[in-house]
Design a protein around this motif. Structure first.
Motif, short mmCIF file in Angstrom:
data_model
loop_
_atom_site.label_atom_id
_atom_site.label_comp_id
_atom_site.label_asym_id
_atom_site.label_seq_id
_atom_site.Cartn_x
_atom_site.Cartn_y
_atom_site.Cartn_z
N ASN A 37 -41.02 14.26 48.54
CA ASN A 37 -40.07 13.52 49.37
C ASN A 37 -38.64 13.70 48.89
O ASN A 37 -37.71 13.83 49.69
CB ASN A 37 -40.44 12.04 49.42
CG ASN A 37 -41.69 11.83 50.25
OD1 ASN A 37 -42.08 12.70 51.03
ND2 ASN A 37 -42.35 10.70 50.08
N ASN A 40 -37.53 17.05 49.98
CA ASN A 40 -37.25 17.07 51.41
C ASN A 40 -35.87 16.47 51.70
O ASN A 40 -35.05 17.06 52.39
CB ASN A 40 -38.34 16.29 52.15
CG ASN A 40 -38.21 16.42 53.65
OD1 ASN A 40 -37.17 16.13 54.22
ND2 ASN A 40 -39.26 16.87 54.30
N ALA A 318 -35.69 15.26 60.52
CA ALA A 318 -37.14 15.22 60.69
C ALA A 318 -37.60 16.25 61.71
O ALA A 318 -38.73 16.71 61.65
CB ALA A 318 -37.58 13.83 61.12
N GLN A 471 -44.55 14.16 56.68
CA GLN A 471 -43.33 14.61 56.00
C GLN A 471 -43.64 15.65 54.92
O GLN A 471 -42.89 16.60 54.73
CB GLN A 471 -42.60 13.42 55.39
CG GLN A 471 -41.13 13.76 55.17
CD GLN A 471 -40.38 12.69 54.40
OE1 GLN A 471 -40.95 11.65 54.06
NE2 GLN A 471 -39.13 12.96 54.13
#
Ligand code: NM2
Length: 539
Positions: A37, A40, A318, A471
């Protein structure tokens, strides 16, 4: 088994990178997920703009090339006919670039956008609905297909104009990097390309497998768990392996033909037995909305998200950034394929063909499947969104199909379609991965090499399904795509350089008389001088 054929540094480089990412994720899933995460957020937060600039630049570049002198270059000899007719060319192009993910996102992407729309629009409002039907098509539209086509330019050019078959991306950038390609930099380029492809295929396989699992569950009642998913993935790899190993060279070709017909059948069935008029009107309207907002959609990054009073949607990161990255990691590989089938076409035909037919195909999938689901939602026939939020997106996809007449048959056909799609993803990806790690490819890459990469491809999606949510799957493409951004730049440059050189060489070609005259004069002068010097010495 001829081991000397293998380019070991590339082979181990790619394997090492894959293991270096997968093993820690599998061993420390919790920390791994946190780390993913962070990666990302870091990538999309800092470099999101780079991905969007790249998307638009690729689009502009291709349009420019199509109308330039370079666009008129024919891929092949002057009088050569097109190797494939336009329809089969378009079908092959689509089959190469599109896999099971279009079944997944075509069905359900709208539900995400309807709940979390872009541009600060209120969720589940009418405006949200409009964007929901348009954005999926945009993310599978002309910019996306431009990203796919860019690498096809240098590769096709080297294949058919310079007549040097290229199966390695490092070879395709030789006009720019020259002999640097023979240094470890060449290996690095190939390894990064392979890693990108493994990341992209990881996203595809990790999305497609749970969807197939839900279909299998619906048909057989088997519980959906990681074991079922792992078995499904291995079966898909095995379908490919058996057809490759048994020497059924055309096995996969036959499978992709079946796939094409099954896809046409599913789309026609949904269109005819679904709300045909609603589907047509909505799809048509969303095309207008995209044309109207093309640049807005292509550049929107939410820069004011952190200013007081603005709510952040994280939509661009996203979705648009993720998508461009995902198309990007597949691009060099699809480019190789598009190049192979484009003999006899001009560069311009190749460019417009991919952008137009590719986009049209995606419009069909998103327009028909997506708007069928949306219609269920807004007519109150079935609460797709409620079901999705309570269960999962893959489960919602199968539930949507269950609203059709002959639902049992449709779920079965859809599941088979998805299985074949995954098997062909293994086929094409393993072909390219094994070809890149060979010094030379005679007809086909070595069989063990190919099977090795087919099964290695399972590793990343298995880990992703074990660790993560959507994700995490998206991160695999985004992170793996970053280096490919620069490789794409090199590819574009390489094409321009090589084709401009050749154009100049043919156009400005004049018998080099002036040159020769000068040279002769120079020689005469030199010998005269030498004669003088000799004379001096004699004296
Ligand atoms: N793209 C087209 O899974 C697939 O359909 C392969 C995915 C890049 C979004 C390609």
């Amino acid at each position: 088994m001829n081991k000397n054929l293998i380019d070991w540094p590339t082979f181990f480089g790619a394997l090492f990178l894959l293991l270096a990412v997968s093993i820690p994720l599998a061993v420390f899933p919790e920390t791994g997920k946190e780390f993913v995460n962070i990666a990302n957020d870091f990538m999309t937060g800092n470099f999101g703009v780079l991905y969007l600039i790249f998307g638009l630049a690729a689009f502009a570049f291709l349009i420019f090339v199509a109308f330039s002198k370079n666009g008129h270059i024919k891929l092949g000899d002057k009088n050569e006919d097109k190797e494939f007719g336009t329809i089969s060319w378009a079908a092959m192009l689509f089959a190469a670039g599109i896999g099971s993910s279009i079944l997944y996102w075509g069905m359900i992407e709208w539900a995400y956008y309807y709940q979390g729309p872009p541009f600060g629009v209120e969720g589940e409002s009418q405006e949200a609905m409009e964007w929901a039907t348009a954005y999926g098509i945009f993310h599978w539209g002309p910019i996306a297909w431009a990203i796919y086509t860019l690498p096809a330019l240098p590769i096709a050019y080297f294949y058919y104009v310079r007549k040097k078959p290229v199966l390695k991306i490092s070879e395709a950038v030789r006009p720019v990097l020259g002999r640097l390609v023979d240094t470890p930099l060449g290996v690095v380029i190939d390894v990064l390309f392979m890693f990108g492809l493994m990341g992209g295929a990881g996203t595809t396989l990790a999305l497609g497998t749970p969807m197939i699992a839900e279909g299998v569950n619906d048909i057989t009642g088997l519980p959906v768990n990681l074991t079922l998913k792992a078995v499904i993935m291995l079966i898909c790899a095995a379908i490919f392996a058996i057809s490759a190993y048994s020497g059924l060279r055309n096995g996969i070709r036959v499978l992709s033909d079946i796939n094409l017909w099954l896809a046409i059948f599913v789309l026609t069935f949904i269109f005819v037995f679904g709300p045909s008029l609603f589907i047509s009107e909505t799809a048509f309207t969303s095309i207008g909305l995209i044309i109207d907002n093309f640049f807005k959609m292509a550049t929107w990054l939410e820069p004011f998200a952190n200013v007081d009073g603005f709510t952040e949607t994280a939509f661009p990161e996203a979705w648009t950034v993720f998508y461009w990255a995902w198309w990007l990691v597949y691009a060099p590989f699809v480019g190789l394929f598009v190049a192979r089938i484009s003999r006899g076409r001009t560069i311009q035909e190749m460019i417009f063909g991919t952008m137009v037919y590719g986009t049209l195909g995606c419009v069909l999938f998103f327009g028909i499947m997506g708007n069928f689901g949306l219609h269920l939602q807004i007519s109150g026939q079935f609460d797709v969104i409620g079901f999705m939020n309570e269960n999962s997106a893959p489960a919602a996809i199968i539930a949507i199909l269950n609203q059709l007449p002959l639902a049992w048959m449709m779920v079965t056909v859809f599941t088979i379609l998805a299985i074949i799609f995954l098997a062909t993803t293994f086929d094409s990806s393993s072909y390219i991965l094994s070809a890149v790690v060979q010094k030379e490819v005679k007809a086909e890459p070595l069989r063990w090499n190919r099977l090795f990469w087919a099964f290695t491809l399972c590793l990343m999606p298995l880990v992703l399904m074990f660790v993560g949510d959507l994700q995490t799957l998206q991160t695999a493409s985004i992170v793996a795509g970053f280096p490919v951004l620069f490789i794409m730049g090199l590819l574009a440059w390489s094409f321009m350089r090589a084709s401009n050189e050749d154009i100049r060489a043919t156009k400005d070609y004049q018998p080099p008389t002036i040159h020769i005259d000068k040279e002769i004069k120079r020689k005469k002068r030199r010998s005269a001088l030498e004669a003088l010097e000799d004379k001096d010495l004699d004296d």
